[in-house]
Design an enzyme around this catalytic site. Structure first.
Site, PDB file in Angstrom:
ATOM      1  N   HIS A  52       0.848  -1.187   0.000  1.00  0.00           N
ATOM      2  CA  HIS A  52       0.000   0.000   0.000  1.00  0.00           C
ATOM      3  C   HIS A  52       0.888   1.244   0.000  1.00  0.00           C
ATOM      4  O   HIS A  52       2.114   1.151   0.187  1.00  0.00           O
ATOM      5  CB  HIS A  52      -0.932   0.001   1.224  1.00  0.00           C
ATOM      6  CG  HIS A  52      -0.220  -0.029   2.524  1.00  0.00           C
ATOM      7  ND1 HIS A  52      -0.118  -1.141   3.313  1.00  0.00           N
ATOM      8  CD2 HIS A  52       0.465   0.941   3.174  1.00  0.00           C
ATOM      9  CE1 HIS A  52       0.572  -0.861   4.399  1.00  0.00           C
ATOM     10  NE2 HIS A  52       0.952   0.381   4.338  1.00  0.00           N
TER      11      HIS A  52
HETATM   12  C1  T46 Z   1       2.816   0.464   7.092  1.00  0.00           C
HETATM   13  C2  T46 Z   1       3.477  -0.805   7.465  1.00  0.00           C
HETATM   14  C3  T46 Z   1       4.940  -0.657   7.741  1.00  0.00           C
HETATM   15  C4  T46 Z   1      -5.004  -0.545  12.903  1.00  0.00           C
HETATM   16  O1  T46 Z   1      -6.174  -0.777  13.272  1.00  0.00           O
HETATM   17  N1  T46 Z   1      -4.312   0.505  13.401  1.00  0.00           N
HETATM   18  C5  T46 Z   1      -3.051   0.809  13.017  1.00  0.00           C
HETATM   19  O2  T46 Z   1      -2.449   1.806  13.512  1.00  0.00           O
HETATM   20  C6  T46 Z   1      -2.415  -0.038  12.051  1.00  0.00           C
HETATM   21  C7  T46 Z   1      -0.998   0.240  11.607  1.00  0.00           C
HETATM   22  C8  T46 Z   1      -3.116  -1.102  11.549  1.00  0.00           C
HETATM   23  N2  T46 Z   1      -4.388  -1.350  11.965  1.00  0.00           N
HETATM   24  C9  T46 Z   1      -5.114  -2.512  11.420  1.00  0.00           C
HETATM   25  C10 T46 Z   1      -5.520  -2.360   9.950  1.00  0.00           C
HETATM   26  C11 T46 Z   1      -5.551  -3.791   9.475  1.00  0.00           C
HETATM   27  O3  T46 Z   1      -6.849  -4.344   9.756  1.00  0.00           O
HETATM   28  O4  T46 Z   1      -4.281  -3.659  11.470  1.00  0.00           O
HETATM   29  C12 T46 Z   1      -4.532  -4.496  10.347  1.00  0.00           C
HETATM   30  C13 T46 Z   1      -3.218  -4.787   9.618  1.00  0.00           C
HETATM   31  O5  T46 Z   1      -2.772  -3.591   8.995  1.00  0.00           O
HETATM   32  P1  T46 Z   1      -2.005  -3.625   7.608  1.00  0.00           P
HETATM   33  O6  T46 Z   1      -2.546  -4.679   6.740  1.00  0.00           O
HETATM   34  O7  T46 Z   1      -2.010  -2.222   7.055  1.00  0.00           O
HETATM   35  O8  T46 Z   1      -0.530  -4.056   8.089  1.00  0.00           O
HETATM   36  P2  T46 Z   1       0.866  -3.906   7.324  1.00  0.00           P
HETATM   37  O9  T46 Z   1       1.881  -4.540   8.182  1.00  0.00           O
HETATM   38  O10 T46 Z   1       0.764  -4.361   5.921  1.00  0.00           O
HETATM   39  O11 T46 Z   1       1.116  -2.319   7.277  1.00  0.00           O
HETATM   40  C14 T46 Z   1       1.448  -1.631   8.461  1.00  0.00           C
HETATM   41  C15 T46 Z   1       0.822  -0.235   8.437  1.00  0.00           C
HETATM   42  O12 T46 Z   1      -0.602  -0.360   8.298  1.00  0.00           O
HETATM   43  C16 T46 Z   1       1.361   0.612   7.317  1.00  0.00           C
HETATM   44  O13 T46 Z   1       0.990   1.955   7.506  1.00  0.00           O
HETATM   45  O14 T46 Z   1       3.432   1.331   6.488  1.00  0.00           O
HETATM   46  O15 T46 Z   1       2.859  -1.490   8.567  1.00  0.00           O
END
Ligand code: T46
Length: 133
Positions: A52
């Site tokens: 993303h």
């Molecule tokens: C990034 C990389 C390095 C929340 O509810 N609150 C939060 O502050 C975050 C970060 C995530 N979430 C929830 C949203 C999704 O349902 O946690 C779940 C997993 O998030 P995501 O799929 O976005 O995870 P990553 O590891 O792919 O990405 C994260 C960050 O979202 C992103 O900003 O840069 O880590």
């Protein structure tokens, strides 16, 4: 020209006899006020995280333990790779950078963010990201 991702060095206070402390103060060691901190861990080796970009949120990623590879692409198609493997360095990610993240299973990735969590700030479809240039 889009702002480029870059290394941020956090001074290690201490020495090898007693250990080290590194500090990240918003607007001082980090080029934005820190609005949110989160960390990612216990990620199996075969998982690719990220995929993303953010419209408004700037971030610094630090592997406080273990090894994390961060691949970035900006709207011009320029790519950047950072291997995070020491807790005294982080990578600064400006807005609008598509990211792919591979972590060792034992790695802990600390993330300092300029914004609160806001799902509408995410671009999660690569074709949409590429179409915005
Ligand atoms: C990034 C990389 C390095 C929340 O509810 N609150 C939060 O502050 C975050 C970060 C995530 N979430 C929830 C949203 C999704 O349902 O946690 C779940 C997993 O998030 P995501 O799929 O976005 O995870 P990553 O590891 O792919 O990405 C994260 C960050 O979202 C992103 O900003 O840069 O880590």
């Amino acid at each position: 020209m889009p702002e480029k991702p870059r290394w941020i060095h956090f001074t290690g206070i201490g020495d090898s006899e007693v250990g080290y402390i590194s500090v990240a103060q918003g607007n001082t060691h980090v080029p934005f006020p820190i609005e949110r901190v989160y960390w990612v861990y216990f990620t199996p080796d075969y998982i690719e995280r990220g995929n993303h970009a953010h419209k408004q949120c700037k971030q610094i990623l630090i592997a406080v333990s273990g090894r994390v590879e961060v691949e970035l692409e900006n709207a011009l198609g320029e790519t950047f790779t950072f291997l995070l493997d020491t807790p005294d360095h982080g990578v600064y990610i400006p807005v609008m950078h598509w990211r792919k993240i591979h972590m060792d299973q034992n790695a802990v990735l600390l993330c300092l963010a300029s914004e609160k969590y806001f799902e509408e700030d995410y671009i999660r479809e690569y074709e949409v990201f590429k179409g915005l240039k």
